[in-house]
Motif scaffolding. Structure first.
Motif, short mmCIF file in Angstrom:
data_model
loop_
_atom_site.label_atom_id
_atom_site.label_comp_id
_atom_site.label_asym_id
_atom_site.label_seq_id
_atom_site.Cartn_x
_atom_site.Cartn_y
_atom_site.Cartn_z
N CYS A 239 0.86 -1.19 0.00
CA CYS A 239 0.00 0.00 0.00
C CYS A 239 0.89 1.23 0.00
O CYS A 239 1.99 1.21 0.55
CB CYS A 239 -0.88 0.05 1.25
SG CYS A 239 -2.06 -1.29 1.38
N PRO A 240 0.41 2.34 -0.59
CA PRO A 240 1.15 3.59 -0.47
C PRO A 240 1.32 3.92 1.00
O PRO A 240 0.43 3.71 1.82
CB PRO A 240 0.24 4.60 -1.17
CG PRO A 240 -0.61 3.79 -2.09
CD PRO A 240 -0.81 2.48 -1.41
N ALA A 241 2.48 4.46 1.34
CA ALA A 241 2.80 4.68 2.76
C ALA A 241 1.75 5.50 3.48
O ALA A 241 1.38 5.22 4.61
CB ALA A 241 4.18 5.35 2.88
N GLY A 242 1.25 6.57 2.83
CA GLY A 242 0.29 7.43 3.51
C GLY A 242 -0.99 6.72 3.87
O GLY A 242 -1.56 6.93 4.92
N PHE A 243 -1.45 5.81 2.99
CA PHE A 243 -2.71 5.12 3.24
C PHE A 243 -2.51 3.96 4.20
O PHE A 243 -3.39 3.60 4.95
CB PHE A 243 -3.33 4.66 1.92
CG PHE A 243 -3.83 5.80 1.10
CD1 PHE A 243 -4.98 6.47 1.44
CD2 PHE A 243 -3.11 6.24 0.00
CE1 PHE A 243 -5.44 7.54 0.68
CE2 PHE A 243 -3.56 7.31 -0.76
CZ PHE A 243 -4.72 7.97 -0.41
N ALA A 244 -1.33 3.32 4.16
CA ALA A 244 -1.06 2.25 5.12
C ALA A 244 -1.02 2.82 6.53
O ALA A 244 -1.48 2.21 7.47
CB ALA A 244 0.26 1.57 4.79
N ARG A 245 -0.45 3.99 6.65
CA ARG A 245 -0.30 4.62 7.95
C ARG A 245 -1.60 5.23 8.42
O ARG A 245 -2.07 4.98 9.52
CB ARG A 245 0.78 5.71 7.85
CG ARG A 245 0.99 6.52 9.12
CD ARG A 245 2.04 7.59 8.89
NE ARG A 245 1.63 8.51 7.84
CZ ARG A 245 2.38 8.85 6.79
NH1 ARG A 245 3.55 8.32 6.63
NH2 ARG A 245 1.94 9.70 5.89
#
Length: 324
Positions: free
Chosen positions: A7-13
Protein backbone atom coordinates in the motif's frame (compact mmCIF):
# COMPACT_ATOMS: atom_id res chain seq x y z
CA UNK A 1 -0.41 -18.90 2.17
CA UNK A 2 -1.62 -15.32 2.66
CA UNK A 3 -0.78 -12.61 0.18
CA UNK A 4 -0.04 -9.09 1.47
CA UNK A 5 -0.36 -6.41 -1.18
CA UNK A 6 1.76 -3.27 -0.84
CA UNK A 7 0.00 0.00 0.00
CA UNK A 8 1.15 3.59 -0.47
CA UNK A 9 2.80 4.68 2.76
CA UNK A 10 0.29 7.43 3.51
CA UNK A 11 -2.71 5.12 3.24
CA UNK A 12 -1.06 2.25 5.12
CA UNK A 13 -0.30 4.62 7.95
CA UNK A 14 -3.41 6.76 7.97
CA UNK A 15 -3.57 10.26 9.40
CA UNK A 16 -5.55 12.20 11.97
CA UNK A 17 -6.11 15.86 11.11
CA UNK A 18 -6.34 18.16 14.13
CA UNK A 19 -7.45 21.79 14.04
CA UNK A 20 -5.73 23.81 16.77
CA UNK A 21 -8.01 26.77 17.46
CA UNK A 22 -5.54 29.04 19.26
CA UNK A 23 -2.60 28.32 16.95
CA UNK A 24 -4.50 28.68 13.63
CA UNK A 25 -3.00 25.42 12.39
CA UNK A 26 -3.93 21.93 11.28
CA UNK A 27 -1.64 19.13 12.41
CA UNK A 28 -1.30 15.83 10.56
CA UNK A 29 -0.70 13.02 13.07
CA UNK A 30 0.19 9.42 12.26
CA UNK A 31 -2.59 7.05 13.27
CA UNK A 32 0.09 4.50 14.16
CA UNK A 33 1.71 6.39 17.00
CA UNK A 34 0.54 10.03 17.07
CA UNK A 35 3.74 11.44 15.53
CA UNK A 36 3.31 14.87 13.99
CA UNK A 37 3.84 14.50 10.25
CA UNK A 38 3.13 18.06 9.22
CA UNK A 39 1.79 21.42 10.41
CA UNK A 40 -0.36 23.43 7.99
CA UNK A 41 -1.51 27.04 8.49
CA UNK A 42 -5.27 27.61 8.44
CA UNK A 43 -7.38 30.71 8.78
CA UNK A 44 -8.04 32.11 12.22
CA UNK A 45 -9.79 29.83 14.69
CA UNK A 46 -10.15 26.51 12.81
CA UNK A 47 -13.31 25.01 14.33
CA UNK A 48 -14.43 22.08 12.15
CA UNK A 49 -12.86 19.83 9.48
CA UNK A 50 -14.56 17.79 6.77
CA UNK A 51 -12.74 15.31 4.53
CA UNK A 52 -14.00 14.48 1.03
CA UNK A 53 -15.00 10.84 0.34
CA UNK A 54 -12.08 10.46 -2.08
CA UNK A 55 -9.73 11.86 0.61
CA UNK A 56 -8.47 14.43 -1.88
CA UNK A 57 -9.57 17.48 0.08
CA UNK A 58 -9.93 18.54 3.69
CA UNK A 59 -11.94 21.70 4.33
CA UNK A 60 -11.62 23.79 7.49
CA UNK A 61 -14.06 26.40 8.80
CA UNK A 62 -12.21 29.56 9.91
CA UNK A 63 -14.44 30.84 12.72
CA UNK A 64 -12.12 33.62 13.85
CA UNK A 65 -11.11 34.87 17.29
CA UNK A 66 -12.18 38.26 18.65
CA UNK A 67 -12.70 39.32 15.05
CA UNK A 68 -15.18 37.16 13.17
CA UNK A 69 -13.76 34.91 10.48
CA UNK A 70 -15.43 34.56 7.09
CA UNK A 71 -13.42 31.98 5.16
CA UNK A 72 -12.80 28.30 4.52
CA UNK A 73 -9.32 26.83 4.23
CA UNK A 74 -9.06 24.08 1.61
CA UNK A 75 -6.22 21.58 1.98
CA UNK A 76 -5.29 19.45 -1.02
CA UNK A 77 -4.15 16.20 0.57
CA UNK A 78 -3.03 14.56 -2.66
CA UNK A 79 -0.30 16.53 -4.40
CA UNK A 80 1.18 18.91 -1.87
CA UNK A 81 -0.45 22.08 -3.15
CA UNK A 82 -0.43 25.06 -0.79
CA UNK A 83 -3.64 25.65 1.22
CA UNK A 84 -6.12 27.98 -0.44
CA UNK A 85 -8.77 30.18 1.09
CA UNK A 86 -12.39 30.67 0.05
CA UNK A 87 -13.82 34.07 0.99
CA UNK A 88 -17.41 33.81 2.24
CA UNK A 89 -18.00 37.56 2.01
CA UNK A 90 -20.69 38.81 4.39
CA UNK A 91 -21.23 35.31 5.80
CA UNK A 92 -19.18 35.47 9.00
CA UNK A 93 -18.50 32.95 11.77
CA UNK A 94 -18.55 29.73 9.71
CA UNK A 95 -18.71 26.70 11.94
CA UNK A 96 -20.41 23.42 11.03
CA UNK A 97 -19.50 21.75 7.73
CA UNK A 98 -20.44 18.71 5.65
CA UNK A 99 -19.28 17.81 2.14
CA UNK A 100 -21.69 16.74 -0.59
CA UNK A 101 -21.07 14.23 -3.38
CA UNK A 102 -21.18 16.96 -6.04
CA UNK A 103 -18.08 18.74 -4.70
CA UNK A 104 -20.01 21.33 -2.74
CA UNK A 105 -19.79 22.04 0.99
CA UNK A 106 -22.62 22.85 3.38
CA UNK A 107 -21.51 25.42 5.95
CA UNK A 108 -23.37 27.09 8.82
CA UNK A 109 -22.57 30.78 9.31
CA UNK A 110 -23.71 32.18 12.62
CA UNK A 111 -23.68 35.90 11.86
CA UNK A 112 -25.62 35.67 8.60
CA UNK A 113 -28.01 33.01 10.00
CA UNK A 114 -27.43 30.89 6.93
CA UNK A 115 -26.62 27.45 5.66
CA UNK A 116 -24.30 28.03 2.71
CA UNK A 117 -23.69 25.84 -0.30
CA UNK A 118 -20.10 26.44 -1.42
CA UNK A 119 -18.60 25.22 -4.69
CA UNK A 120 -15.14 24.15 -3.56
CA UNK A 121 -13.59 23.96 -7.04
CA UNK A 122 -14.88 27.40 -8.04
CA UNK A 123 -14.21 28.84 -4.59
CA UNK A 124 -17.58 30.56 -4.42
CA UNK A 125 -20.83 30.62 -2.45
CA UNK A 126 -23.56 29.37 -4.78
CA UNK A 127 -26.52 29.38 -2.38
CA UNK A 128 -27.42 30.83 1.02
CA UNK A 129 -30.35 29.18 2.81
CA UNK A 130 -31.90 31.24 5.60
CA UNK A 131 -32.11 29.24 8.83
CA UNK A 132 -33.31 32.10 11.05
CA UNK A 133 -32.42 33.35 14.51
CA UNK A 134 -31.05 31.19 17.29
CA UNK A 135 -27.37 30.71 16.30
CA UNK A 136 -27.30 27.87 13.77
CA UNK A 137 -24.07 26.17 14.82
CA UNK A 138 -23.57 22.60 13.58
CA UNK A 139 -24.92 20.74 10.56
CA UNK A 140 -25.57 17.04 9.90
CA UNK A 141 -26.52 15.34 6.65
CA UNK A 142 -28.91 12.51 5.86
CA UNK A 143 -27.35 9.46 4.19
CA UNK A 144 -28.94 10.25 0.82
CA UNK A 145 -27.60 13.82 0.88
CA UNK A 146 -31.08 15.30 0.37
CA UNK A 147 -31.72 16.67 3.86
CA UNK A 148 -29.62 18.68 6.30
CA UNK A 149 -30.20 19.24 10.00
CA UNK A 150 -28.96 22.33 11.88
CA UNK A 151 -28.62 22.70 15.65
CA UNK A 152 -29.24 26.12 17.20
CA UNK A 153 -27.47 26.88 20.46
CA UNK A 154 -29.36 30.00 21.59
CA UNK A 155 -32.78 28.77 20.48
CA UNK A 156 -32.29 25.24 21.78
CA UNK A 157 -33.82 23.82 18.62
CA UNK A 158 -33.07 21.56 15.66
CA UNK A 159 -34.09 22.55 12.12
CA UNK A 160 -34.68 20.35 9.07
CA UNK A 161 -33.61 21.72 5.66
CA UNK A 162 -34.78 20.32 2.31
CA UNK A 163 -31.73 20.82 0.11
CA UNK A 164 -33.62 20.38 -3.18
CA UNK A 165 -35.89 23.35 -2.45
CA UNK A 166 -33.49 25.24 -0.18
CA UNK A 167 -36.20 25.65 2.44
CA UNK A 168 -36.49 24.95 6.15
CA UNK A 169 -39.37 22.49 6.57
CA UNK A 170 -39.40 21.96 10.35
CA UNK A 171 -37.91 23.40 13.52
CA UNK A 172 -38.62 21.95 16.97
CA UNK A 173 -37.21 22.21 20.51
CA UNK A 174 -34.36 19.86 21.37
CA UNK A 175 -32.97 21.27 24.61
CA UNK A 176 -31.19 24.32 25.99
CA UNK A 177 -27.85 24.84 24.30
CA UNK A 178 -28.51 22.41 21.43
CA UNK A 179 -25.12 22.02 19.76
CA UNK A 180 -23.73 18.64 18.72
CA UNK A 181 -25.73 16.92 15.98
CA UNK A 182 -25.39 13.80 13.86
CA UNK A 183 -27.55 11.44 11.84
CA UNK A 184 -27.42 7.85 13.07
CA UNK A 185 -27.04 4.98 10.60
CA UNK A 186 -30.75 4.20 11.19
CA UNK A 187 -31.64 7.75 10.08
CA UNK A 188 -32.58 9.21 13.45
CA UNK A 189 -31.12 12.59 14.42
CA UNK A 190 -29.18 12.87 17.69
CA UNK A 191 -28.65 16.27 19.35
CA UNK A 192 -26.53 17.13 22.41
CA UNK A 193 -28.06 19.83 24.61
CA UNK A 194 -25.16 21.22 26.55
CA UNK A 195 -27.09 23.48 28.99
CA UNK A 196 -29.53 20.70 29.93
CA UNK A 197 -27.08 17.77 30.16
CA UNK A 198 -29.24 15.76 27.79
CA UNK A 199 -29.11 14.06 24.42
CA UNK A 200 -32.31 13.96 22.37
CA UNK A 201 -33.11 11.53 19.56
CA UNK A 202 -35.42 12.83 16.81
CA UNK A 203 -37.50 11.41 13.98
CA UNK A 204 -35.75 12.44 10.73
CA UNK A 205 -38.97 13.54 8.99
CA UNK A 206 -41.00 15.26 11.72
CA UNK A 207 -38.19 15.92 14.25
CA UNK A 208 -40.47 14.51 16.96
CA UNK A 209 -38.42 13.66 20.08
CA UNK A 210 -38.25 9.87 20.34
CA UNK A 211 -35.91 9.61 23.36
CA UNK A 212 -34.19 11.86 25.91
CA UNK A 213 -31.00 10.59 27.54
CA UNK A 214 -28.94 12.08 30.41
CA UNK A 215 -25.30 12.96 29.69
CA UNK A 216 -23.89 15.00 32.53
CA UNK A 217 -21.25 17.69 32.18
CA UNK A 218 -21.98 19.84 29.10
CA UNK A 219 -22.55 17.31 26.27
CA UNK A 220 -21.14 19.04 23.21
CA UNK A 221 -20.52 16.58 20.32
CA UNK A 222 -21.95 13.29 19.10
CA UNK A 223 -20.67 10.77 16.54
CA UNK A 224 -21.34 7.10 15.77
CA UNK A 225 -19.08 4.09 15.53
CA UNK A 226 -18.71 2.74 11.97
CA UNK A 227 -20.88 -0.31 12.75
CA UNK A 228 -23.68 1.96 13.98
CA UNK A 229 -23.89 0.23 17.35
CA UNK A 230 -22.78 3.08 19.57
CA UNK A 231 -23.24 6.84 19.89
CA UNK A 232 -20.31 8.70 21.44
CA UNK A 233 -20.94 11.97 23.30
CA UNK A 234 -18.18 14.20 24.69
CA UNK A 235 -18.96 16.01 27.95
CA UNK A 236 -16.73 19.08 28.08
CA UNK A 237 -17.16 20.17 31.70
CA UNK A 238 -17.15 16.63 33.11
CA UNK A 239 -14.02 15.63 31.20
CA UNK A 240 -15.67 12.44 29.98
CA UNK A 241 -17.25 10.62 27.04
CA UNK A 242 -20.65 8.92 27.29
CA UNK A 243 -21.15 5.75 25.25
CA UNK A 244 -24.76 4.97 24.30
CA UNK A 245 -26.37 1.98 22.65
CA UNK A 246 -27.54 3.59 19.41
CA UNK A 247 -30.24 1.09 18.50
CA UNK A 248 -31.88 0.86 21.93
CA UNK A 249 -30.88 4.28 23.27
CA UNK A 250 -29.33 3.86 26.72
CA UNK A 251 -26.02 4.57 28.45
CA UNK A 252 -23.58 1.65 28.39
CA UNK A 253 -20.28 3.24 29.50
CA UNK A 254 -18.63 6.47 30.67
CA UNK A 255 -14.97 7.09 29.83
CA UNK A 256 -12.88 9.48 31.97
CA UNK A 257 -10.70 11.74 29.81
CA UNK A 258 -8.43 13.66 32.19
CA UNK A 259 -4.77 13.17 31.21
CA UNK A 260 -2.64 12.51 34.29
CA UNK A 261 0.24 14.92 34.66
CA UNK A 262 -1.01 17.28 31.94
CA UNK A 263 -1.83 20.84 32.89
CA UNK A 264 -5.41 21.84 32.18
CA UNK A 265 -5.33 25.31 30.71
CA UNK A 266 -7.93 27.85 29.75
CA UNK A 267 -10.02 26.94 26.74
CA UNK A 268 -12.77 28.88 25.02
CA UNK A 269 -15.30 27.23 27.34
CA UNK A 270 -13.40 27.68 30.60
CA UNK A 271 -10.76 26.01 32.76
CA UNK A 272 -10.24 22.27 32.60
CA UNK A 273 -9.47 19.43 30.19
CA UNK A 274 -12.56 20.11 28.00
CA UNK A 275 -12.98 17.17 25.61
CA UNK A 276 -14.81 18.45 22.53
CA UNK A 277 -14.11 17.03 19.07
CA UNK A 278 -14.55 13.28 18.65
CA UNK A 279 -14.15 10.95 15.68
CA UNK A 280 -14.28 7.19 15.14
CA UNK A 281 -11.60 5.45 13.09
CA UNK A 282 -13.27 3.71 10.11
CA UNK A 283 -10.61 0.96 10.03
CA UNK A 284 -9.20 0.43 13.51
CA UNK A 285 -11.29 -0.08 16.69
CA UNK A 286 -10.18 3.33 17.91
CA UNK A 287 -11.87 6.57 18.97
CA UNK A 288 -10.01 9.90 19.02
CA UNK A 289 -11.08 12.79 21.27
CA UNK A 290 -9.62 16.31 21.23
CA UNK A 291 -8.93 17.44 24.82
CA UNK A 292 -9.03 21.17 24.17
CA UNK A 293 -7.88 22.39 27.59
CA UNK A 294 -5.00 19.91 27.83
CA UNK A 295 -3.64 20.10 24.24
CA UNK A 296 -3.97 16.34 23.82
CA UNK A 297 -5.75 13.70 21.76
CA UNK A 298 -7.16 10.81 23.81
CA UNK A 299 -6.91 7.46 22.00
CA UNK A 300 -9.66 5.08 23.13
CA UNK A 301 -10.09 1.37 22.49
CA UNK A 302 -13.58 0.91 21.00
CA UNK A 303 -13.75 -2.72 22.15
CA UNK A 304 -13.54 -2.12 25.89
CA UNK A 305 -13.66 1.74 26.15
CA UNK A 306 -10.20 2.09 27.70
CA UNK A 307 -7.98 5.13 27.16
CA UNK A 308 -4.84 3.71 25.58
CA UNK A 309 -2.69 6.85 25.36
CA UNK A 310 -2.63 10.59 24.81
CA UNK A 311 -1.01 12.36 21.88
CA UNK A 312 0.33 15.93 21.94
CA UNK A 313 -1.29 18.64 19.78
CA UNK A 314 -1.13 22.38 19.27
CA UNK A 315 -3.06 24.79 21.46
CA UNK A 316 -6.76 24.09 21.95
CA UNK A 317 -7.41 21.19 19.60
CA UNK A 318 -11.02 20.66 18.60
CA UNK A 319 -11.72 19.91 14.92
CA UNK A 320 -10.85 16.38 13.79
CA UNK A 321 -10.72 14.56 10.47
CA UNK A 322 -9.35 11.19 9.34
CA UNK A 323 -7.46 10.13 6.23
CA UNK A 324 -7.87 6.36 6.57
Amino acid sequence: MSLVLPCPAGFARGELLVGNKSDDTVWRLSLEDGRRLDEIPSGQGPHEIAVSPDRRLAVVTDYGHQQAGNSLTVLDMGDGKAPRSIDLGAHARPHGIRLLADGHALVTTEQSRSLLRVDLDAGAVVQAIEVGDGVGHMVALAADGATAYVSKIAAGTVARIDLATGRKTHEVPAGEGAEGIEVAPDGRVWVTNRAEDTVTVHDPDTLETMATLPSEGFPIRVVFTPDGRHALVTNAMAGSMSVFDATDPRLVATVALRPEGAESGQSMLGQGPMPIGVIADPVRPRIYVAISGADRIAVIDADDWRVLEFWATGRQPDALGILP
